[in-house]
Design a protein around this motif. Structure first.
Motif, short mmCIF file in Angstrom:
data_model
loop_
_atom_site.label_atom_id
_atom_site.label_comp_id
_atom_site.label_asym_id
_atom_site.label_seq_id
_atom_site.Cartn_x
_atom_site.Cartn_y
_atom_site.Cartn_z
N LYS A 78 -6.18 3.35 -3.25
CA LYS A 78 -6.22 1.89 -3.40
C LYS A 78 -7.78 1.66 -3.47
N ARG A 79 -8.09 0.62 -4.27
CA ARG A 79 -9.51 0.02 -4.87
C ARG A 79 -10.05 1.12 -5.79
N HIS A 94 -3.27 3.59 0.85
CA HIS A 94 -4.68 3.12 1.34
C HIS A 94 -5.15 4.40 2.38
N VAL A 131 -5.59 -3.81 -5.18
CA VAL A 131 -5.73 -4.50 -4.09
C VAL A 131 -4.84 -5.47 -4.19
N ASP A 175 1.01 -1.16 -0.04
CA ASP A 175 -0.02 -0.10 -0.22
C ASP A 175 0.90 1.18 0.01
#
Length: 488
Positions: A335-336, A315, A77, A39
C-alpha cells in the motif's frame, strides 16, 4: 452550507440514458453485487496462493467464476481508488486523488465532485435499487460527495475513513442519520461494526429480492486496526500461530488503545497480530460466503453478478505483517507504492451461465473499467467521462478490446506516477522535481517483480511513457503536485 448546482449537461446526459435505452423487463436484468475488501493484498487469498490463511468461500467464488490475474486498483490508497471505481476515471482525471480530510470537519473527507456521474447513478437510471454498505470516504455527510448525493438510495456504514480505522466506533451512519452502537463509548468494545454492516447488507438483499439491485459492499476488513471478536474463528487462528510478539504501537503511550487517551484515527495495540489478521481475513471470507448463501436461499443466485476485489495492496499498519503472510505474493511493494504490489489486486467475477466456472484471464484491466462493464450489463450508455473499457467480452469469451495504457498518479510519499504500457511499466517518483525525475522502466513479461530497471536500454519506450504521464494528468485544485507538469 453551499453546494454546486448540477450542470445542465449532467442532467441531460443522465436523462438520455433512460430516454434512449430500450426498456428491458426488470427480471431480465441481473442483480449486481460488488464486494470491495480493504487493504487485502494480491496474495492474501488462498486461490491466489496464500498458504497461511484459508479462504474457502472466496475460493468457491473463484471456482464458480473467473479470476483476473492482472487487475489493478484505482490507486495505492483508499479514497482515490474508490473515486476511480465510482467515477470510471483514472487518478489523472477523477476528482479525489488523496486521503484528505475536509478542513474544519470532525468527520469526513474532501467531497467527490457533484459533477461526477457514478456507477450508482447509471444503474439507478436503469431501474436498479442502489445501496452501499461499509466504508464510503468520498465526502462528509450532507456534502456533494455524500453517498446519497452520488446515486445511492441507501447508505449504511462509515462515512469517514479516519473513524473506519476503528472496529468499535460509537456510531455508524444510515443515510444521514447517526446510529449509535450499543456498548461502544471509545472505552468498551462491545459491538463489532463490520458485523452490524454485514447484517444490514443481508437485509437489503432480502428486501430487494424481487427487484434488480446494485449493492456496493465496501467491507472494512482486513484494514488496520487489528482487532476481532474473541470467537471460535479467532481461537482457532490463535492456536495455529501460537505465541507471538505483541504489537505495541509505533511509540508506546500514544493513546491508541480504547480508553481515556484514545486517538480515533490511530490503532489499538494487539497481543496476537498474526492470529488477529488471519481471523479478520477469515471473517471477510465468512461474510462473502453468507452473501452467496443468501442469494441461493432466495433463488436469485443465477441472476446475480458478483464481483470481488480490493481497494489497494496490503498494508503494514497497526501490527499487520505483509512479509510474514506474503501478502503481495511475487510482487514488489505494498500500500502507498505504485509498484505492482501496491496496485495489482485480486479480482473475481461470478455470473452463472455467463462466465465459465473455474476460468482465469490475463486481460489487463483496472477499476475504471468496472463502470463501462456494469453499464453494458445493465444496458445503459457509459458516460464520456469514463476512461474505462468494458471487460464484459472477456467475461463471456468474446473478443476483448485492450487498453493502450493504464495511468496512475499518487499524491503522498513524495508523489509519483505510473504507466502500464503493454508489457512495460514506467514509474516516476520524487515530488521535489517530479517533472525532471528519472523514469524507472520494467519489462513485466520478464520481470513482474520489478527488480531490474532497464530504462537506459529503451529510451524510446521511456519517452512514450513520459508523454503518457504528462498528457494524462489534468490539474486538480484540491490535489496538486508541487509543480506544474511540463506538457510535451
Amino acid at each position: 452550507m453551499k453546494f454546486k448546482t448540477m450542470p445542465l449537461y449532467r442532467i441531460v446526459s443522465l436523462s438520455l440514458f433512460c430516454f434512449f435505452t430500450p426498456r428491458v423487463e426488470a427480471q431480465q436484468k441481473p442483480n449486481i453485487i460488488y464486494i470491495l475488501a480493504d487493504d487485502l493484498g494480491y496474495g492474501d487469498l488462498s486461490c491466489y496462493g496464500q498458504e497461511k490463511i484459508s479462504t474457502p468461500n472466496i475460493d468457491l467464488l473463484a471456482g464458480q467464476g473467473m479470476q483476473f490475474m492482472q487487475h489493478y486498483a484505482g490507486a495505492p490508497v483508499c479514497a482515490p481508488s474508490r473515486s476511480s471505481l465510482m467515477s470510471g476515471q483514472h487518478t489523472g482525471h477523477t476528482s479525489i486523488r488523496g486521503n484528505a480530510t475536509e478542513k474544519g470537519m470532525d468527520e469526513g473527507q474532501v467531497p467527490m465532485s457533484g459533477n461526477t456521474i457514478t456507477i450508482a447513478e447509471l444503474l439507478k437510471q436503469a431501474g436498479y435499487k442502489t445501496a452501499v454498505f461499509g466504508k464510503w470516504g468520498l465526502g462528509y455527510i450532507g456534502s456533494e460527495g455524500d453517498a446519497n448525493n452520488q446515486g445511492f438510495d441507501e447508505f449504511f456504514g462509515y462515512n469517514c475513513q479516519a473513524v473506519a480505522h476503528r472496529y468499535y466506533p460509537t456510531h455508524l451512519w444510515h443515510n444521514r442519520d447517526k446510529i449509535m452502537l450499543q456498548g461502544n463509548d471509545w472505552k468498551h468494545t462491545v459491538t463489532y461494526a463490520a458485523d452490524v454492516i454485514h447484517d444490514k447488507a443481508l437485509q437489503f438483499i432480502d428486501d430487494n429480492k424481487t427487484n434488480p439491485f446494485f449493492m456496493y459492499y465496501s467491507s472494512i476488513l482486513p484494514h488496520a486496526e487489528l482487532i476481532v471478536p474473541d470467537d471460535a474463528v479467532f481461537q482457532a487462528e490463535r492456536a495455529k500461530f501460537g505465541d507471538e510478539t505483541p504489537y505495541l504501537g509505533k511509540k508506546k503511550g500514544e493513546g491508541k488503545d480504547y480508553g481515556d487517551n484514545l486517538i480515533v484515527k490511530e490503532y489499538t495495540t494487539q497481543k496476537y497480530p498474526h492470529a488477529t489478521f488471519a481471523a479478520m481475513v477469515k471473517r471477510l471470507d465468512q461474510h462473502v460466503g453468507e452473501i452467496m448463501s443468501k442469494l441461493k436461499e432466495l433463488g436469485i443466485e443465477k441472476n446475480t453478478v458478483i464481483l470481488f476485489s480490493s481497494d489497494n495492496g496490503p498494508h503494514n499498519e497497526g501490527g499487520a505483517d505483509p512479509e510474514f503472510f506474503n501478502s503481495n505474493s511475487f510482487l514488489k511493494g505494498i500500500k502507498r507504492d505504485v509498484y505492482e504490489g501496491g496496485i495489482r489486486v485480486p479480482m473475481i467475477v461470478k455470473w452463472p451461465a455467463k462466465v465459465k466456472a473455474g476460468s482465469k484471464t490475463e486481460h489487463v484491466s483496472a477499476f475504471w473499467d468496472v463502470m463501462p462493464t456494469l453499464a453494458e450489463i445493465a444496458q445503459v450508455k457509459t458516460p464520456m467521462q469514463s476512461d474505462g473499457i468494458s471487460f464484459l467480452p472477456a467475461l463471456i469469451g468474446k473478443n476483448q478490446k485492450q487498453h493502450d495504457f493504464l495511468y496512475w498518479e499518487f499524491h503522498e510519499k513524495n508523489s509519483s506516477q505510473a504507466v502500464r504500457f503493454g508489457q512495460w511499466k514506467g514509474i516516476r517518483q520524487n515530488s521535489t522535481d517530479l517533472k525532471n525525475a528519472p523514469i524507472e522502466l520494467y519489462d513485466l513479461s520478464a520481470d513482474v517483480a520489478e527488480e531490474k530497471n532497464i530504462a537506459n536500454n529503451h529510451p524510446d519506450i521511456v519517452a512514450k511513457i513520459a508523454k503518457i504521464m504528462n498528457d494524462s494528468h489534468i490539474e486538480n485544485e484540491r490535489f496538486q503536485f508541487d509543480y506544474e507538469i511540463k506538457k510535451h
